[in-house]
Structure formats: C-alpha cells, structure tokens
Design an enzyme around this catalytic site. Structure first.
Site, PDB file in Angstrom:
ATOM      1  N   GLU A 274      36.788   1.133   3.021  1.00 21.24           N
ATOM      2  CA  GLU A 274      35.799   0.205   3.568  1.00 21.24           C
ATOM      3  C   GLU A 274      35.005   0.847   4.703  1.00 21.24           C
ATOM      4  O   GLU A 274      33.787   0.710   4.780  1.00 21.24           O
ATOM      5  CB  GLU A 274      36.475  -1.059   4.121  1.00 21.24           C
ATOM      6  CG  GLU A 274      37.284  -1.830   3.103  1.00 21.24           C
ATOM      7  CD  GLU A 274      38.754  -1.465   3.108  1.00 21.24           C
ATOM      8  OE1 GLU A 274      39.579  -2.384   2.942  1.00 21.24           O
ATOM      9  OE2 GLU A 274      39.094  -0.271   3.255  1.00 21.24           O
TER      10      GLU A 274
ATOM     11  N   CYS B  19      42.435  -4.414   5.510  1.00 24.64           N
ATOM     12  CA  CYS B  19      43.398  -4.532   6.602  1.00 24.64           C
ATOM     13  C   CYS B  19      42.683  -5.087   7.841  1.00 24.64           C
ATOM     14  O   CYS B  19      41.466  -5.325   7.827  1.00 24.64           O
ATOM     15  CB  CYS B  19      44.016  -3.167   6.906  1.00 24.64           C
ATOM     16  SG  CYS B  19      42.863  -1.989   7.668  1.00 24.64           S
TER      17      CYS B  19
ATOM     18  N   CYS C 137      39.806  -2.719   9.169  1.00 23.43           N
ATOM     19  CA  CYS C 137      38.602  -2.789   8.338  1.00 23.43           C
ATOM     20  C   CYS C 137      37.916  -4.142   8.464  1.00 23.43           C
ATOM     21  O   CYS C 137      36.687  -4.215   8.511  1.00 23.43           O
ATOM     22  CB  CYS C 137      38.940  -2.473   6.894  1.00 23.43           C
ATOM     23  SG  CYS C 137      39.443  -0.748   6.664  1.00 23.43           S
TER      24      CYS C 137
END
Length: 154
Positions: free
Chosen positions: A54, A82, A85
């Site tokens: 990402e 996560c 990100c």
C-alpha cells in the site's frame, strides 16, 4: 473496469513480490478509472519496514499525480491494510479502500481494529473487503506453506 479487475492487477503485483522472496501482497491506486499507482511488498529487499504494498502504491501515485493528497482515488490491495498503512491511507485522503483477504493478525479495517470507523479521526474512507478473497488468501497461504516446508527441510 470492475473491482475484481483492479484486484487482479494487484494480484499480478503480489506475484512480483513473491518472486522476490517477499510476502505476496500487491496494491494499485485508481483515479477516474485509471491505475495511477502500483506497489508490492518490498520491506526485506529495501531494508525498509514501511515498504508495504500500500505504501509503495501510495508513493507511486503521489509522484505521478504531483500531490501527496490523493483525493478521489481508490486503493485496491490483496490483503487488509495494517495500522501503519491505514494511517497513510487516511493522510493521503483515499476515498475508498478495497481489499481481498482479511488479516486476522494485523488487519486495521475491521479484523483487529477498524480505524476507518473511528469517528474521532478526521478522514473516513469507504471500505470494501472480500474482493477475490479466495485467490488473495490462497496466494498468501501457499507462500507461507512453502516457506514452512523449506524451513523444515533445512
């Protein structure tokens, strides 16, 4: 193109990270129907803990568009983002996040926490999960099964 079409592009990028020995996660940023950013996992090869798919796709899109704000863009990623990100996604002002497989260990879009539902934060992307989830999950499962088998053989 459909969400599944963009996810297939992200899966192709995930294959590139797998070929490089990285956890197979890929991501694309889309604006007005055009892919403007691409990325795949590279924290090992880049010696960079922030080099998640990402993050790489956001960096690529920001460079191409000439702006760190990616207003009106969508992010397609093969694995649920996560917390790190998700924070970057918020700061970039991504309008919509679409992910494939859920991440029961570090997922920040509902699996562990749901940062985009936190009303006290100032940006809220729309989130859609489960697009090509079986293909995305299988790629990850196969990668880790192979890695375990290799470690056992050593």
């Amino acid at each position: 193109m459909t969400d599944a079409d963009y996810m297939r592009h992200a899966l192709e990028l995930a294959s590139q990270s797998q070929a490089a020995g990285e956890v197979p996660v890929g991501a694309v940023v889309v604006k007005d129907g055009e892919i403007v950013g691409r990325g795949f996992n590279a924290p090992i090869s880049r010696h960079d803990p922030s080099a998640h798919a990402e993050m790489m796709a956001l960096r690529d899109a920001a460079q191409r568009l000439g702006n760190y704000r990616l207003v009106g863009c969508e992010l397609f990623v093969t694995l649920e983002p996560c917390l790190m990100c998700s924070g970057a996604i918020m700061h970039a002002r991504i309008a919509r996040v679409v992910y494939g497989a859920s991440d029961p260990k570090t997922g920040a879009c509902g699996s562990i926490v749901d940062v985009f539902a936190e009303r006290r934060l100032n940006h809220h992307a729309e989130v859609t999960g489960g697009i090509l989830a079986e293909e995305c999950g299988a790629m990850l499962s196969n990668f880790f099964a192979l890695r375990r088998a290799q470690q056992k053989a050593q």
